[in-house]
Motif scaffolding. Structure first.
Motif, mmCIF file in Angstrom:
data_model
loop_
_atom_site.group_PDB
_atom_site.id
_atom_site.type_symbol
_atom_site.label_atom_id
_atom_site.label_comp_id
_atom_site.label_asym_id
_atom_site.label_seq_id
_atom_site.Cartn_x
_atom_site.Cartn_y
_atom_site.Cartn_z
ATOM 1 N N GLN A 14 44.099 54.016 38.881
ATOM 2 C CA GLN A 14 44.670 53.740 37.482
ATOM 3 C C GLN A 14 43.571 53.061 36.655
ATOM 4 O O GLN A 14 42.540 52.334 37.076
ATOM 5 C CB GLN A 14 45.877 52.813 37.861
ATOM 6 C CG GLN A 14 45.669 51.286 38.398
ATOM 7 C CD GLN A 14 46.876 50.806 38.965
ATOM 8 O OE1 GLN A 14 47.938 51.725 39.244
ATOM 9 N NE2 GLN A 14 46.956 49.625 39.035
ATOM 10 N N GLU A 59 41.525 36.450 27.026
ATOM 11 C CA GLU A 59 41.785 36.355 28.542
ATOM 12 C C GLU A 59 40.471 36.622 29.373
ATOM 13 O O GLU A 59 40.137 35.761 30.205
ATOM 14 C CB GLU A 59 42.683 37.357 28.822
ATOM 15 C CG GLU A 59 43.879 36.989 29.938
ATOM 16 C CD GLU A 59 44.914 37.933 30.191
ATOM 17 O OE1 GLU A 59 45.055 38.484 30.922
ATOM 18 O OE2 GLU A 59 45.748 38.260 29.056
ATOM 19 N N ALA A 62 38.480 33.629 29.220
ATOM 20 C CA ALA A 62 39.236 32.641 30.083
ATOM 21 C C ALA A 62 38.528 32.699 31.618
ATOM 22 O O ALA A 62 38.204 31.910 32.235
ATOM 23 C CB ALA A 62 40.458 32.652 30.097
ATOM 24 N N GLN B 14 42.410 14.079 24.157
ATOM 25 C CA GLN B 14 43.419 14.929 23.170
ATOM 26 C C GLN B 14 44.427 15.569 23.980
ATOM 27 O O GLN B 14 44.296 15.852 25.284
ATOM 28 C CB GLN B 14 42.476 16.045 22.752
ATOM 29 C CG GLN B 14 41.509 16.970 23.394
ATOM 30 C CD GLN B 14 40.732 17.465 22.809
ATOM 31 O OE1 GLN B 14 40.073 16.993 21.697
ATOM 32 N NE2 GLN B 14 40.198 18.574 23.430
ATOM 33 N N ARG B 58 51.661 33.179 30.530
ATOM 34 C CA ARG B 58 50.699 34.387 31.024
ATOM 35 C C ARG B 58 49.379 33.834 31.338
ATOM 36 O O ARG B 58 48.965 34.086 32.460
ATOM 37 C CB ARG B 58 50.606 35.340 29.988
ATOM 38 C CG ARG B 58 49.755 36.693 30.077
ATOM 39 C CD ARG B 58 50.117 37.758 29.079
ATOM 40 N NE ARG B 58 49.115 38.911 29.334
ATOM 41 C CZ ARG B 58 49.587 39.527 30.192
ATOM 42 N NH1 ARG B 58 50.422 39.531 31.116
ATOM 43 N NH2 ARG B 58 48.688 40.736 30.520
ATOM 44 N N GLU B 59 48.813 33.260 30.530
ATOM 45 C CA GLU B 59 47.564 32.627 30.528
ATOM 46 C C GLU B 59 47.591 31.669 31.887
ATOM 47 O O GLU B 59 46.473 31.897 32.627
ATOM 48 C CB GLU B 59 47.293 31.845 29.484
ATOM 49 C CG GLU B 59 45.589 32.181 29.084
ATOM 50 C CD GLU B 59 45.236 31.545 27.692
ATOM 51 O OE1 GLU B 59 44.243 30.544 27.599
ATOM 52 O OE2 GLU B 59 45.879 32.249 26.877
ATOM 53 N N PRO B 74 49.657 44.825 38.357
ATOM 54 C CA PRO B 74 49.803 45.429 37.174
ATOM 55 C C PRO B 74 51.203 46.265 37.135
ATOM 56 O O PRO B 74 51.561 46.872 37.874
ATOM 57 C CB PRO B 74 48.863 46.480 37.363
ATOM 58 C CG PRO B 74 47.605 45.667 38.135
ATOM 59 C CD PRO B 74 48.448 45.069 39.155
ATOM 60 N N ARG B 167 45.649 26.526 47.984
ATOM 61 C CA ARG B 167 46.378 27.146 49.261
ATOM 62 C C ARG B 167 46.479 26.443 50.328
ATOM 63 O O ARG B 167 47.529 26.417 50.948
ATOM 64 C CB ARG B 167 45.366 28.510 49.342
ATOM 65 C CG ARG B 167 45.357 29.601 48.131
ATOM 66 C CD ARG B 167 44.534 30.479 48.546
ATOM 67 N NE ARG B 167 44.854 31.641 49.575
ATOM 68 C CZ ARG B 167 45.352 32.869 49.520
ATOM 69 N NH1 ARG B 167 44.953 33.248 48.277
ATOM 70 N NH2 ARG B 167 45.552 33.668 50.381
#
Lengths: 230, 230
Positions: A14, A59, A62, B14, B58-59, B74, B167
């Motif tokens: 994909q 993203e 990051a 901050q 999401r981040e 995905p 983990r």
DNA sequence: GTTCTGTATCTTGCATACAAGACGGAGATT
DNA sequence: AATCTCCGTCTTGTATGCAAGATACAGAAC
């Protein structure tokens, strides 16, 4: 769908997400010294340059930060990482630790496969030295060291290496390239390591690896100190 | 602004970004077993539950994936990680490698500081064993092992540990909690390690650490196999 | 009853709009 | 001349809307 039962393997890969594409592109740009240490990276500029929106760029940045390739300063901007001499020293020490452990595992559990991998890597290095660019050689060098982690049988060890390999590779192209005699010495060191591995002399292998990496550490440190001084 | 010159250190921290807050919250939720292995995490559900938009959620999930705490599939969804027995084995092997190297560094360059840190960690474990919950003990245990990386003087080593510590901590709370005798044995093993460190017996220390971690590995493996079987 | 098929509804992927902090330079003030 | 102050413009941070793949289930066809 009855006829489908006969079809065993027919998967399509994909399409990669934009985030992944951007990440790989930027990673390559940093590693191949298309950008300088400390250079500013604007999300906006990158997104229009790459033809995508800011979201995937953000993203990707990051992720690159997690790999230590960029530094994100809140509300100020994102910058290509700028290693200090101490950074490099710690990085190389850590790298030696990972590689020596990986090699030990390879020797114990995947001797033949590792030897094959090393041989192809050496061949690639030969080819690059004969007719490639310096960056080609640096890439082949990177490939040699990746062999250990491919066959060491421990994903976490491999992940840890991957999390620093970007920096190592960047240092190689940014700093080592200028030094002329390096390539020849590097080649002979790698060959010696293969020999030691082939004959199972683990202690020798350890010594060679230590020498190889720590010498690189000192060389990088020198270059960095010289650069920050002048 | 002339009077400001007299003021040296006056920085304020901050405010944390929403991403960081969400990340830490989710990390805690996973580690403290508020969610089960393999549980689905919807960005939409999380964002409304936490009162923020999907973007920081999401981040944060992307970061947690890098730490191995969640798995992002995905177009399907995000799930709390679900370790297999082999996973655990590799993880523990890796962990042993990191810790033994960190301890070696600590002994060589920061003996006193490390001893102090171990002592406070042991105290916290004592307190937790006497009057705390099992999770309190697990947290204190995590703290004990973090001491090594605080004083080892190599940031990369520390980062590598941090990338798996989530983990490890999750395994501790999810799997070890049921085993009753564990806590007492764990305590005595930790004490022995402190003694060996204090008297500089590096070989003994190595052996103890190996025994400590590898026994944990087998215990976790058993629990996992039993869980997947029944 | 079994199998196929369409669809409703999940999910994430990406684009875009807006808010707000950081910074630098022009001009006012001393 | 030196310094302070304001504001324009850069940056990132967050919210939101829309597109599109994945999945499960109901209903049609056999």
């Amino acid at each position: 769908m009855t006829s489908m039962k006969a079809i065993r393997r027919f998967k399509v890969q994909q399409p990669k997400s934009l985030v992944t594409i951007v990440e790989e592109r930027l990673r390559k740009a940093i590693i191949d010294a298309e950008m300088r240490f400390g250079e500013a990276l604007s999300e906006d500029a990158l997104s229009s340059a790459l033809g995508v929106s800011r979201t995937p760029v953000r993203e990707a940045l990051a992720r690159l930060q997690l790999q230590g390739l960029v530094t994100i300063v809140p509300k100020k901007g994102t910058f290509v990482f700028a290693p200090t001499a101490e950074d490099v020293a710690e990085l190389c020490t850590f790298r030696f630790m990972l590689e020596t452990n990986a090699l030990r595992e390879c020797l114990a559990t995947a001797r033949e496969a590792t030897l094959d991998g090393m041989a192809s890597a050496i061949a690639a290095m030969d080819a690059a030295q004969a007719s490639g660019t310096r960056h080609d050689y640096a890439r082949a060098d990177t490939g040699f060291h990746e062999v250990f982690f491919l066959h060491c049988g421990n994903r976490y060890l491999g992940n840890a290496y991957r999390s620093v390999s970007g920096r190592v590779a960047a240092l190689r192209t940014h700093l080592s390239v200028p030094l002329e005699g390096e390539q020849a010495r590097s080649m002979s060191e790698h060959r010696l390591m293969v020999e030691a591995f082939a004959s199972g002399r683990l202690a020798d292998l350890d010594g060679l690896l230590r020498q190889h990496i720590l010498r690189a550490r000192d060389a990088y440190g020198d270059v960095l100190r010289r650069a920050s001084a002048g």
